[in-house]
Motif scaffolding. Structure first.
Motif, PDB file in Angstrom:
ATOM      1  N   SER A   3      -8.196 -10.753   6.464  1.00 17.11           N
ATOM      2  CA  SER A   3      -8.974  -9.523   6.306  1.00 17.11           C
ATOM      3  C   SER A   3     -10.471  -9.791   6.378  1.00 17.11           C
ATOM      4  O   SER A   3     -11.242  -8.927   6.805  1.00 17.11           O
ATOM      5  CB  SER A   3      -8.627  -8.861   4.965  1.00 17.11           C
ATOM      6  N   ASN A   5       0.802  -1.226   0.000  1.00 16.71           N
ATOM      7  CA  ASN A   5       0.000   0.000   0.000  1.00 16.71           C
ATOM      8  C   ASN A   5       0.832   1.271   0.000  1.00 16.71           C
ATOM      9  O   ASN A   5       0.420   2.288  -0.541  1.00 16.71           O
ATOM     10  CB  ASN A   5      -0.961  -0.023   1.187  1.00 16.71           C
ATOM     11  N   ARG A  13      -4.276  -3.130  -1.390  1.00 16.99           N
ATOM     12  CA  ARG A  13      -5.455  -2.600  -2.071  1.00 16.99           C
ATOM     13  C   ARG A  13      -5.138  -2.458  -3.559  1.00 16.99           C
ATOM     14  O   ARG A  13      -4.240  -1.690  -3.925  1.00 16.99           O
ATOM     15  CB  ARG A  13      -5.870  -1.260  -1.461  1.00 16.99           C
ATOM     16  N   ARG A  50     -11.589  -8.346   0.557  1.00 17.95           N
ATOM     17  CA  ARG A  50     -11.113  -7.186   1.323  1.00 17.95           C
ATOM     18  C   ARG A  50      -9.606  -6.953   1.128  1.00 17.95           C
ATOM     19  O   ARG A  50      -8.890  -6.607   2.059  1.00 17.95           O
ATOM     20  CB  ARG A  50     -11.455  -7.337   2.808  1.00 17.95           C
ATOM     21  N   GLY A  51      -9.170  -7.122  -0.107  1.00 16.61           N
ATOM     22  CA  GLY A  51      -7.774  -6.917  -0.460  1.00 16.61           C
ATOM     23  C   GLY A  51      -7.324  -7.982  -1.442  1.00 16.61           C
ATOM     24  O   GLY A  51      -7.935  -9.052  -1.544  1.00 16.61           O
ATOM     25  N   TYR A 105      -3.627  -6.010   3.915  1.00 19.77           N
ATOM     26  CA  TYR A 105      -3.852  -6.580   2.582  1.00 19.77           C
ATOM     27  C   TYR A 105      -3.703  -5.466   1.548  1.00 19.77           C
ATOM     28  O   TYR A 105      -4.156  -4.342   1.763  1.00 19.77           O
ATOM     29  CB  TYR A 105      -5.233  -7.241   2.497  1.00 19.77           C
ATOM     30  N   GLN A 121     -10.346  -4.803  -2.788  1.00 15.49           N
ATOM     31  CA  GLN A 121     -10.643  -4.399  -1.411  1.00 15.49           C
ATOM     32  C   GLN A 121     -12.121  -4.105  -1.200  1.00 15.49           C
ATOM     33  O   GLN A 121     -12.612  -4.161  -0.072  1.00 15.49           O
ATOM     34  CB  GLN A 121      -9.795  -3.200  -0.979  1.00 15.49           C
TER      35      GLN A 121
END
Length: 469
Positions: free
Chosen positions: A285, A201, A312, A412-413, A310, A406
């Motif tokens: 996540s 990220n 994105r 979620r990622g 996680y 995400q």
């Protein structure tokens, strides 16, 4: 949603956990409930089934595959998720053989590296050293921006093996990439460019040790990378079809209770499955957000589940009506220090389609996720055409070509990474079960990543359970 429980630790706890009364086993619906029908969950289920265990696989989505996703409805059938089958991917290749699928060699490379879009200027890679946009120090000017990060990492202590990250002396590298860059001895501009488009990220939230592990895994890979014929999704589909008990689709798990003699798996519809063991093959996540857990987690396991980051990633898949990169003489791929991030093809191009994907991660993905799909497509295409005039009027984007990992409820990622200080403290704890609950997935692999990492962890979890059955 992680519950707390007072538990025994150490060798004594393993003995207590293993004292499940055989009389209770007859009341279970399965020997093992596997949560998640991605490549990890299906690999674990296959291993268990082949050994004679009773297995039930539950999946929250209405499809199998998890983060393997072939976009079959888009021209060229590009991939949104995992697709690479490395030469050294022994576990994954075994699954492919078991499923009766074939592999393809990728098409001959169409890229001569990356066209560069730096500071608003479009630059051929061989013109970078003398470009006015090149603000690197004199000794750095010949270094291509996409290669800067690896050049910095190569100066650090290297892992002799992919699992060498577990050595105590590597904990010193479990610091933020931003800190590593700051101490690299390179110019501020080199540090800025090296931090662009990292597979995480941001440079401030990504552990350098995590990147060193990724580099060691890449070096250990043997042989050419291949892809699954017909698309990556054909593997989980074929694996699911070979299971004796069909995967229960659209069946989210809402709770887990791990007891001395079994595991209760609570489903969204109110039903509870009772099994001797369970394997959680869903990302942390999702586990921390969607599942109420009552399990004998160690403090390190609980911390990892609660805090593992996680990456994105938001992708915009589109097609070109003609190969404009042949007319402007630049590579097909583009690497940018701005909103365009990276542009390349990804597993598509079937049927002669010229496909491209805008690959946005971190803050660029956040920007895209704040807008409607149509607005993202319009803004990216306009920015790309302004940066690369030869593409003007030759790009076709569709709103359904936008995929945000995400924003997907059951992902979620896109994939995990470790934050600074986490890897050396928490990672090894995630390799252990929490009583009768085992973990599988790319996030708990030791010596591999991606699809092979998911298979590695699944085989480890299934083997440990079979040793106790």
């Amino acid at each position: 949603m992680i519950g707390r429980r007072t538990v025994l630790t150490g060798a004594g706890a393993a003995v207590v956990v293993g004292l499940a009364p055989r009389a209770a086993w007859a009341a279970t619906e399965a020997d093992v409930v596997v949560i998640g029908a991605g490549i990890a969950g299906l690999t674990a289920a296959m291993q268990l089934q082949e050994a004679g265990a009773r297995v039930v696989v539950v999946e929250a989505r209405d499809r199998v595959g998890g983060r393997m996703l072939t976009l079959d409805k888009l021209p060229g059938r590009p991939e949104a998720g995992g697709l690479q089958v490395g030469g050294g991917y022994g576990n994954l290749r075994s699954m492919i053989d078991w499923a009766g699928l074939e592999l393809d060699d990728p098409d001959a490379p169409t890229s001569r590296g990356f066209a560069l879009h730096i500071g608003g200027s479009l630059i051929a890679p061989d013109a970078w050293a003398g470009s006015p946009a090149n603000r690197l120090a004199a000794a750095e000017k010949a270094m291509q921006p996409p290669a800067l990060l690896n050049a910095i990492l190569n100066k650090l202590p290297q892992l002799p093996e992919p699992d060498g990250w577990m050595a105590a002396d590597m904990a010193a590298q479990d610091v933020a990439l931003a800190e590593t860059l700051a101490h690299s001895g390179l110019s501020a501009e080199a540090q800025r460019l090296a931090a662009c488009n990292v597979n995480g990220n941001s440079a401030g939230t990504l552990s350098t040790l995590h990147l060193l592990r990724a580099a060691a895994i890449f070096r250990a890979g043997a042989g050419p990378t291949q892809t699954i014929r017909g698309g990556s999704m054909r593997l989980p589909e074929a694996m699911a079809a070979k299971l004796k008990t069909p995967v229960r689709l659209a069946t989210p798990v809402t709770g887990l209770r791990v007891e001395r003699d079994g595991v209760d798996v609570r489903l969204a519809g109110g039903q509870t499955l009772r099994a001797r063991y369970a394997i959680s093959a869903i990302p942390f996540s999702v586990l921390r957000q969607a599942v109420a857990m009552d399990a004998p987690l160690s403090p390190q396991q609980a911390s990892a589940i609660a805090g593992m980051p996680y990456t994105r990633i938001t992708q915009l898949h589109l097609t070109a009506t003609e190969p404009f990169w042949e007319s402007d003489g630049l590579p097909k791929y583009l690497w940018s220090d701005g909103m365009l991030a990276r542009v390349f093809d990804y597993g598509g191009g079937h049927g002669g389609v010229h496909d491209l994907v805008f690959w946005l991660n971190g803050e660029h993905a956040d920007w895209a996720d704040r807008l409607a799909p149509e607005a993202v497509a319009a803004k990216l295409v306009a920015a790309y055409e302004a940066a690369r005039p030869a593409a003007k009027g030759k790009l076709v984007a569709r709103a359904d070509g936008l995929h945000s990992w995400q924003r997907e409820q059951w992902s979620r990622g896109a994939y995990h990474h470790w934050a600074p200080g986490q890897m050396s403290r928490l990672a090894t704890a995630c390799l252990e079960p929490a009583g009768r609950l085992h973990f599988a997935g790319e996030h708990v692999a030791t010596a591999a990543s991606g699809l092979e990492g998911a298979c590695e962890a699944a085989v480890r979890a299934a083997s440990a359970i079979l040793g106790d059955l």
